[in-house]
Write a protein that holds these residues in place. Structure first.
Motif, short mmCIF file in Angstrom:
data_model
loop_
_atom_site.label_atom_id
_atom_site.label_comp_id
_atom_site.label_asym_id
_atom_site.label_seq_id
_atom_site.Cartn_x
_atom_site.Cartn_y
_atom_site.Cartn_z
N MET A 15 0.84 -1.20 0.00
CA MET A 15 0.00 0.00 0.00
C MET A 15 0.88 1.25 0.00
SD MET A 15 -2.87 1.19 2.82
CE MET A 15 -4.40 0.64 2.10
N GLU A 16 0.46 2.25 -0.76
CA GLU A 16 1.15 3.54 -0.78
C GLU A 16 0.43 4.54 0.12
OE1 GLU A 16 3.19 3.99 -5.06
OE2 GLU A 16 0.99 4.09 -5.12
N ASP A 17 1.12 5.58 0.47
CA ASP A 17 0.55 6.72 1.23
C ASP A 17 -0.09 6.30 2.55
OD1 ASP A 17 1.34 8.46 -0.84
OD2 ASP A 17 -0.50 8.03 -1.96
N HIS A 29 -3.36 -3.45 10.42
CA HIS A 29 -4.39 -2.63 9.80
C HIS A 29 -3.71 -1.38 9.25
CE1 HIS A 29 -7.85 -4.78 11.76
NE2 HIS A 29 -6.82 -5.19 12.50
N LEU A 30 -3.80 -1.19 7.94
CA LEU A 30 -3.19 -0.04 7.27
C LEU A 30 -4.29 0.88 6.75
CD1 LEU A 30 -0.61 -2.02 5.10
CD2 LEU A 30 -0.14 -0.87 7.27
N THR A 31 -4.11 2.19 6.90
CA THR A 31 -5.04 3.18 6.37
C THR A 31 -4.23 4.23 5.62
OG1 THR A 31 -6.48 2.85 8.29
CG2 THR A 31 -6.90 4.80 6.93
N GLN A 36 -8.67 4.65 2.67
CA GLN A 36 -8.82 3.26 2.25
C GLN A 36 -8.09 2.40 3.27
OE1 GLN A 36 -7.32 3.16 -1.79
NE2 GLN A 36 -9.42 3.22 -2.56
N LYS A 37 -8.65 1.24 3.58
CA LYS A 37 -8.09 0.38 4.61
C LYS A 37 -7.73 -0.98 4.03
CE LYS A 37 -11.05 2.70 7.85
NZ LYS A 37 -10.57 3.36 8.96
N LYS A 38 -6.70 -1.58 4.62
CA LYS A 38 -6.28 -2.92 4.24
C LYS A 38 -5.84 -3.63 5.49
CE LYS A 38 -4.33 -3.65 0.28
NZ LYS A 38 -3.41 -3.76 -0.87
N VAL A 39 -6.28 -4.89 5.66
CA VAL A 39 -5.87 -5.71 6.80
C VAL A 39 -5.07 -6.88 6.24
CG1 VAL A 39 -6.62 -7.09 8.76
CG2 VAL A 39 -7.93 -5.05 8.12
N ILE A 40 -3.87 -7.04 6.75
CA ILE A 40 -3.02 -8.14 6.31
C ILE A 40 -2.51 -8.89 7.53
CG2 ILE A 40 -2.34 -7.07 4.14
CD1 ILE A 40 0.21 -6.19 5.48
N LYS A 41 -2.11 -10.15 7.30
CA LYS A 41 -1.51 -10.94 8.37
C LYS A 41 -0.01 -10.97 8.14
CE LYS A 41 -5.39 -13.88 9.46
NZ LYS A 41 -5.88 -15.24 9.64
#
Length: 60
Positions: A15-17, A29-31, A36-41
């Motif tokens: 993810m950028e920014d 948890h990235l925002t 925009q949000k993304k959850v990764i393990k």
């Protein structure tokens, strides 16, 4: 601004920014700047503030 870019440890872009990182167990948890949000393990292995890079060892 102080946003960063998230990469996997193999160099792939996640993810950028990124402005916000929250850790909950093995979930990251990235925002980004447009909320925009993304959850990764995985596990964060390095944060390079000079180069604005976050490096994550991804779980399968």
């Amino acid at each position: 601004m102080c946003e960063s870019t998230a990469y996997s440890t193999d160099g792939s872009l996640i993810m950028e920014d990124v402005l916000l990182i929250k850790i909950e167990g093995n979930q990251i948890h990235l925002t980004d700047i447009i909320n925009q949000k993304k959850v990764i393990k995985g596990t964060i292995t390095e944060i390079n503030l000079d180069k604005h890079g976050i490096y994550i060892d991804m779980e399968d």
